[in-house]
Design a protein around this motif. Structure first.
Motif, PDB file in Angstrom:
ATOM      1  N   MET A   8       0.861  -1.186   0.000  1.00  0.00           N
ATOM      2  CA  MET A   8       0.000   0.000   0.000  1.00  0.00           C
ATOM      3  C   MET A   8       0.894   1.233   0.000  1.00  0.00           C
ATOM      4  O   MET A   8       1.827   1.323   0.797  1.00  0.00           O
ATOM      5  CB  MET A   8      -0.851  -0.042   1.266  1.00  0.00           C
ATOM      6  N   PRO A   9       0.668   2.157  -0.910  1.00  0.00           N
ATOM      7  CA  PRO A   9       1.505   3.346  -0.909  1.00  0.00           C
ATOM      8  C   PRO A   9       1.474   4.055   0.449  1.00  0.00           C
ATOM      9  O   PRO A   9       0.421   4.149   1.072  1.00  0.00           O
ATOM     10  CB  PRO A   9       0.864   4.214  -1.986  1.00  0.00           C
ATOM     11  N   ASP A  11       1.830   7.131   1.120  1.00  0.00           N
ATOM     12  CA  ASP A  11       1.118   8.410   1.200  1.00  0.00           C
ATOM     13  C   ASP A  11      -0.300   8.291   0.621  1.00  0.00           C
ATOM     14  O   ASP A  11      -0.823   9.225   0.057  1.00  0.00           O
ATOM     15  CB  ASP A  11       1.895   9.497   0.465  1.00  0.00           C
ATOM     16  N   ALA A  12      -0.872   7.089   0.777  1.00  0.00           N
ATOM     17  CA  ALA A  12      -2.207   6.883   0.206  1.00  0.00           C
ATOM     18  C   ALA A  12      -3.234   7.857   0.752  1.00  0.00           C
ATOM     19  O   ALA A  12      -4.156   8.260   0.044  1.00  0.00           O
ATOM     20  CB  ALA A  12      -2.669   5.456   0.465  1.00  0.00           C
ATOM     21  N   GLY A  13      -3.065   8.218   1.983  1.00  0.00           N
ATOM     22  CA  GLY A  13      -4.051   9.104   2.579  1.00  0.00           C
ATOM     23  C   GLY A  13      -3.751  10.572   2.380  1.00  0.00           C
ATOM     24  O   GLY A  13      -4.551  11.428   2.739  1.00  0.00           O
ATOM     25  N   ARG A  15      -3.128  12.130  -0.560  1.00  0.00           N
ATOM     26  CA  ARG A  15      -3.382  12.677  -1.881  1.00  0.00           C
ATOM     27  C   ARG A  15      -4.861  12.585  -2.203  1.00  0.00           C
ATOM     28  O   ARG A  15      -5.260  11.941  -3.163  1.00  0.00           O
ATOM     29  CB  ARG A  15      -2.543  11.944  -2.921  1.00  0.00           C
ATOM     30  N   GLN A  19      -6.986  11.259  -5.723  1.00  0.00           N
ATOM     31  CA  GLN A  19      -7.970  10.170  -5.636  1.00  0.00           C
ATOM     32  C   GLN A  19      -9.330  10.626  -6.144  1.00  0.00           C
ATOM     33  O   GLN A  19      -9.989   9.939  -6.929  1.00  0.00           O
ATOM     34  CB  GLN A  19      -8.101   9.705  -4.191  1.00  0.00           C
ATOM     35  N   ILE A  20      -9.730  11.804  -5.683  1.00  0.00           N
ATOM     36  CA  ILE A  20     -11.049  12.316  -6.092  1.00  0.00           C
ATOM     37  C   ILE A  20     -11.079  12.556  -7.587  1.00  0.00           C
ATOM     38  O   ILE A  20     -12.041  12.208  -8.274  1.00  0.00           O
ATOM     39  CB  ILE A  20     -11.388  13.598  -5.303  1.00  0.00           C
ATOM     40  N   GLY A  22      -9.257  11.090  -9.896  1.00  0.00           N
ATOM     41  CA  GLY A  22      -9.282   9.802 -10.597  1.00  0.00           C
ATOM     42  C   GLY A  22     -10.658   9.181 -10.584  1.00  0.00           C
ATOM     43  O   GLY A  22     -11.174   8.737 -11.615  1.00  0.00           O
ATOM     44  N   GLY A  23     -11.258   9.158  -9.409  1.00  0.00           N
ATOM     45  CA  GLY A  23     -12.600   8.583  -9.309  1.00  0.00           C
ATOM     46  C   GLY A  23     -13.611   9.372 -10.107  1.00  0.00           C
ATOM     47  O   GLY A  23     -14.472   8.801 -10.787  1.00  0.00           O
ATOM     48  N   ALA A  26     -13.297   8.630 -13.828  1.00  0.00           N
ATOM     49  CA  ALA A  26     -13.872   7.328 -14.164  1.00  0.00           C
ATOM     50  C   ALA A  26     -15.394   7.416 -14.207  1.00  0.00           C
ATOM     51  O   ALA A  26     -16.041   6.926 -15.138  1.00  0.00           O
ATOM     52  CB  ALA A  26     -13.419   6.280 -13.142  1.00  0.00           C
TER      53      ALA A  26
ATOM     54  N   GLY B  75     -12.002   4.253 -18.024  1.00  0.00           N
ATOM     55  CA  GLY B  75     -12.861   4.839 -16.985  1.00  0.00           C
ATOM     56  C   GLY B  75     -14.128   4.016 -16.780  1.00  0.00           C
ATOM     57  O   GLY B  75     -14.543   3.756 -15.641  1.00  0.00           O
ATOM     58  N   THR B  79     -15.003   2.042 -13.358  1.00  0.00           N
ATOM     59  CA  THR B  79     -16.241   2.363 -12.657  1.00  0.00           C
ATOM     60  C   THR B  79     -17.126   1.128 -12.517  1.00  0.00           C
ATOM     61  O   THR B  79     -17.658   0.852 -11.432  1.00  0.00           O
ATOM     62  CB  THR B  79     -17.017   3.466 -13.415  1.00  0.00           C
ATOM     63  N   LEU B 171     -12.271   3.665  -3.341  1.00  0.00           N
ATOM     64  CA  LEU B 171     -11.690   4.638  -4.263  1.00  0.00           C
ATOM     65  C   LEU B 171     -10.178   4.670  -4.122  1.00  0.00           C
ATOM     66  O   LEU B 171      -9.432   4.688  -5.108  1.00  0.00           O
ATOM     67  CB  LEU B 171     -12.291   6.023  -3.997  1.00  0.00           C
ATOM     68  N   GLN B 172      -9.696   4.675  -2.860  1.00  0.00           N
ATOM     69  CA  GLN B 172      -8.246   4.686  -2.632  1.00  0.00           C
ATOM     70  C   GLN B 172      -7.596   3.427  -3.210  1.00  0.00           C
ATOM     71  O   GLN B 172      -6.545   3.492  -3.833  1.00  0.00           O
ATOM     72  CB  GLN B 172      -7.953   4.780  -1.132  1.00  0.00           C
ATOM     73  N   VAL B 175      -7.571   3.822  -7.104  1.00  0.00           N
ATOM     74  CA  VAL B 175      -6.696   4.846  -7.667  1.00  0.00           C
ATOM     75  C   VAL B 175      -5.237   4.635  -7.256  1.00  0.00           C
ATOM     76  O   VAL B 175      -4.332   4.842  -8.061  1.00  0.00           O
ATOM     77  CB  VAL B 175      -7.188   6.255  -7.240  1.00  0.00           C
TER      78      VAL B 175
END
Lengths: 296, 270
Positions: A8-9, A11-13, A15, A19-20, A22-23, A26, B75, B79, B171-172, B175
């Motif tokens: 798990m990266p 610094d996952a929390g 960025r 994340q927003i 990217g989501g 999509a 995407g 999704t 989501l985390q 991504v």
């Protein structure tokens, strides 16, 4: 890749914006596609439905009726050999005990063969036809047979690759068990693999029908030898083109007549409905014929 | 099943395998033969002519289409597989499946009826290619979506569970874990979208024909040129003139397919 993915990266929390974003991207892509498809369906249904009766009633020369008949004729000529040949070839590629060296050779060419462009195949066929006057006369005499042969050649690698995929999806344990019970390869194939893969086999056949139903470029190129695309539908004495070629002629050959736009919409609607129905029937048949344990 | 039938089916399968394997090889052989015959008939008989510009137009249009269509396809896959609730997943899968099943000539109708009128009065020589790229993006998106979906489904659930155990949201996980882990497969999906776009002829030729009728513009890509020329004047000389463009399309398609199949065969999670 696997190791980095498992970690798990750190610094996952930290960025949330990435994340927003990217989501969001999509989600936007998915919503755009759903809305665009809905809009396309509404547009083609509205444009095509108004003239659909007229299109069927007035077709003595430029007709959708003739186009549908020739489409069915081409499909009738092309489907049986395409299914039989690609099924046998798929069996050879999926079962080493059946295919042996030929199966391995096929498996190697299936890595690129299904991507053969239809224009390239059509032009290669046209090259052979125009270089051989006897063949050219034969094509002029039997244009629909020539169209069917091109469709078979174009779809063989695609259907074979799909048959191989659905056959290989049957778990190897079934094969091992059959062999352990003393079944020879072909008996094992028909007794174990084919029943388990039947839903996939039905789906492959219906996909093939859809593919042949919509193919335009290769068929148009080959049919141009027989009649010349500008004259294909002037009379029923000329060989009528299949529906997609007929539609393409309306849209793109010479100077399209604006008054034929409603007919083109109706033909597009008919083509789309036929393909949607095929997909639906494929799903229903695949569900009904799924044997117990097929998903194992 | 008797041993004779066993043996007959095995030989039949091998014969069909050789036949199917020979189709793409034979098509390539015939195209090479056509090019060589034209060159042998009269040195320089295969003029470079518009071919370099057509190839540039094909590649440029396809790159733009692959960027847009690939991004949309990826995407949609992400999704549908990872983020959306169940009803939305069905809607996305149905919509992208519909796009994937649509024949090229139906896209051509949309291109001629909707896209062409919209860009007919647009300034600049590149407007037709931008319109073509937009339509090709819609055609290429299902390809990218299907491959990305396959890659996502092959990702073991243990990866997702490990991320969840570390406190990551869905989501985390998507991504920050899944997409970086699948970057090679996503690039391969983009390449497949490019291959889908670069060989497309019917839709592009229909759009360009509609634009030519609307504003007299002359645009073509390599494959749309083949379709337009071969159907209007099918003759030996025309076929020989078009053969290099067809060979280019075939080599691009085969090269991309080999790269894509290599990437997706190599997706192993031990």
């Amino acid at each position: 890749m696997g190791v980095s993915a498992l970690a798990m990266p750190r610094d996952a929390g930290s960025r949330p914006a990435a994340q927003i974003a990217g989501g969001l991207l999509a989600w936007i892509s998915a919503i755009v596609v759903v809305l665009a498809v809905a809009a396309l369906i509404v547009i083609v249904a509205r444009a095509g439905w108004q003239n659909i009766v007229w299109v069927f009633e007035t077709e003595s020369d430029a007709g959708i009726g003739a186009a549908l008949v020739s489409t069915l004729a081409v499909l009738g000529l092309a489907l049986p050999p395409a299914i039989a040949l690609s099924f046998c070839a798929g069996a050879a590629a999926a079962e080493p005990a059946i295919g042996a060296g030929a199966g391995r050779f096929l498996a190697a060419t299936l890595r690129f063969g299904p991507s053969l462009p239809s224009t390239a195949l059509g032009l290669a066929a046209l090259g052979l036809i125009t270089a051989n006057p006897a063949l050219e006369r034969s094509v002029q005499a039997n244009p629909l047979v020539a169209a069917a042969i091109v469709l078979v050649a174009l779809n063989l690698p695609i259907m074979t690759a799909r048959f191989r995929t659905v056959m290989r999806a049957v778990p190897p344990e079934w094969r091992v068990a059959a062999f352990a019970a003393g079944a020879p390869p072909v008996s094992m194939f028909f007794g174990v693999v084919v029943p388990r893969a039947m839903p996939g086999i039905i789906a492959v056949v219906l996909h093939g029908v859809g593919q042949m139903l919509g193919e335009t470029a290769a068929v148009a190129i080959v049919l141009s030898v027989s009649t010349g695309v500008k004259f294909v539908n002037h009379a029923l004495t000329f060989a009528p083109a299949p529906l997609p070629v007929h539609l393409w002629q309306r849209l793109a050959v010479g100077h399209p007549d604006p008054s034929s736009a409603p007919s083109a919409a109706s033909e597009t609607l008919i083509l789309l409905v036929a393909i949607v129905v095929l997909r639906f029937v494929g799903r229903v048949l695949a569900r009904r014929r799924r044997p117990s344990g097929a998903g194992a | 099943m008797s041993p004779l039938v066993e043996r007959l089916f095995a030989w039949l399968g091998r014969a069909c395998a050789v036949l199917v394997a020979s189709v793409p090889l034979a098509a390539g052989g015939v195209l090479i033969w056509l090019v060589l015959r034209a060159l042998a008939g009269a040195p320089g008989a295969v003029p470079a002519g518009p071919l370099p510009s057509l190839i540039a137009a094909s590649v440029g249009t396809a790159i733009l289409a692959a960027l847009v269509g690939g991004a949309i396809g990826v995407g949609c896959a992400v999704t549908a597989e990872e983020l959306a609730p169940s009803p939305m997943r069905t809607a996305i899968a149905t919509a992208i499946g519909f796009l994937g099943a649509m024949p090229a000539v139906a896209f051509g109708w949309f291109a001629a009826s909707i896209v062409a009128p919209a860009i007919a009065n647009a300034p600049g020589a590149l407007a037709p290619y931008a319109g073509a790229a937009a339509i090709l993006a819609a055609m290429a998106a299902p390809t990218a979506c299907a491959l990305t979906t396959r890659a996502l489904r092959r990702m073991p659930d243990a990866i997702r569970q490990a991320a969840a155990a570390l406190g990551a949201s869905r989501l985390q996980t998507t991504v920050m874990v899944l997409i970086p882990a699948l970057r090679r497969q996503i690039a391969a999906a983009g390449l497949a979208a490019f291959a889908r776009a670069v060989v497309e002829a019917t839709t592009v030729q229909t759009l360009f024909a509609a634009l030519a009728n609307a504003n007299g513009s002359v645009s073509a890509t390599a494959t749309s040129w083949i379709l337009a020329s071969a159907t209007v004047a099918p003759s030996v000389s025309v076929v020989e003139r078009l053969a290099p463009a067809a060979l280019f399309a075939m080599l691009i398609a085969f090269g991309c397919a080999l790269l894509v199949s290599r990437e997706f065969r190599g997706l192993q999670w031990a």
